[in-house]
Design a protein around this motif. Sequence first.
Motif, PDB file in Angstrom:
ATOM      1  N   HIS A   1       0.850  -1.200   0.000  1.00  0.00           N
ATOM      2  CA  HIS A   1       0.000   0.000   0.000  1.00  0.00           C
ATOM      3  C   HIS A   1       0.879   1.241   0.000  1.00  0.00           C
ATOM      4  CE1 HIS A   1      -3.982   1.904   1.309  1.00  0.00           C
ATOM      5  NE2 HIS A   1      -3.138   2.918   1.312  1.00  0.00           N
TER       6      HIS A   1
ATOM      7  N   HIS B   1       1.198   5.359  -1.955  1.00  0.00           N
ATOM      8  CA  HIS B   1       0.615   6.374  -2.841  1.00  0.00           C
ATOM      9  C   HIS B   1       1.759   6.970  -3.652  1.00  0.00           C
ATOM     10  CE1 HIS B   1      -3.248   5.996  -0.792  1.00  0.00           C
ATOM     11  NE2 HIS B   1      -2.565   5.933   0.329  1.00  0.00           N
TER      12      HIS B   1
ATOM     13  N   GLU C   1      -8.470   2.999  -2.080  1.00  0.00           N
ATOM     14  CA  GLU C   1      -8.922   2.563  -0.806  1.00  0.00           C
ATOM     15  C   GLU C   1     -10.294   3.129  -0.500  1.00  0.00           C
ATOM     16  OE1 GLU C   1      -5.350   4.864   1.200  1.00  0.00           O
ATOM     17  OE2 GLU C   1      -6.804   4.409   2.746  1.00  0.00           O
TER      18      GLU C   1
ATOM     19  N   HIS D   1      -6.083  -2.049   5.917  1.00  0.00           N
ATOM     20  CA  HIS D   1      -4.734  -1.512   5.758  1.00  0.00           C
ATOM     21  C   HIS D   1      -4.393  -0.553   6.893  1.00  0.00           C
ATOM     22  CE1 HIS D   1      -3.869   2.671   4.556  1.00  0.00           C
ATOM     23  NE2 HIS D   1      -5.165   2.776   4.504  1.00  0.00           N
TER      24      HIS D   1
ATOM     25  N   ASP E   1       2.207   2.920   3.267  1.00  0.00           N
ATOM     26  CA  ASP E   1       1.228   4.008   3.157  1.00  0.00           C
ATOM     27  C   ASP E   1       1.966   5.310   2.841  1.00  0.00           C
ATOM     28  OD1 ASP E   1      -1.353   4.990   2.948  1.00  0.00           O
ATOM     29  OD2 ASP E   1      -1.651   5.268   5.094  1.00  0.00           O
TER      30      ASP E   1
HETATM   31 ZN    ZN Z   1      -3.442   4.971   1.956  1.00  0.00          ZN
END
Ligand code: ZN
Length: 264
Positions: free
Chosen positions: A7, A9, A94, A155, A205
């Motif tokens: 996960h 970005h 998400e 997550h 994340d």
């Molecule tokens: Zn995220």
Amino acid sequence: MFLVDSHCHLDGLDYQSLHTDVDDVLAKAAARDVKFCLAVSTTLPGYRGMRELVGERPNVVFSCGVHPLNQEEEYDVQELRSLAAQPGVVAMGETGLDYFYTPETKARQQHSFREHIRIGRELNKPVIVHTRDARADTLAILAEEKVTDCGGVLHCFTEDRETAGKLLDMGFYISFSGIITFRNAEQLRDAARYIPLDRLLVETDSPYLAPVPHRGKENQPAMTRDVAEYLAVLKGVTLEQLAQQTTQNFATLFHIAPQRLQPA
Ligand SMILES: [Zn+2]
Ligand SMILES: [Zn+2]
């Protein structure tokens, strides 16, 4: 060794001063054995931009979805469905519920969450779930919408052992981010000790919440390694064992051919 950032970005990283481009980010990750990434989108225009930014790569797959914090404006569910059906998209999200930052969009968040699960079931793509201050509603919606049909992951897990148990009962995977390394995360470490190895994933994340010892810096996929090292100690296994198992879990959950997740 082969680690997966389940996960991140990739569109949120600092390409002005920290990285030259996505190649640079992935090279830094690979240098620490993080050799595959799931690039997670948070809006539909963001998804399109992410595909453009990253391009087609053997070591990156995508999710498509609208984040619970991005529900102030409506989006076209039909468009979500057709984008999510594109090749390279392995997950919905998400999605989920965040009552901490945006309680005012509660109703819309719930509706959107349900739509993501429904499309996930249609397309057989698991959901990536974000939850904050919304434990009971998150569990209720997952059960009502029969998420077991498509599966999913909670997550950046920050809940307790009991919630972990309920998610595991629904067949869910649980992903830990750098938060597990924070000094005050004892409840989280207790949950992590309880969750079986074959249900664990690791993530950054990024660009948010860099793990110890990088706190205060921008997070990036390379730091998956720090999360994995920490979790291995907590679970009493070697880093290699943790890497092998979490990579296998990732392949199973997101239906990715195991050959794509082997050292080149
Ligand atoms: Zn995220
Ligand atoms: Zn999230």
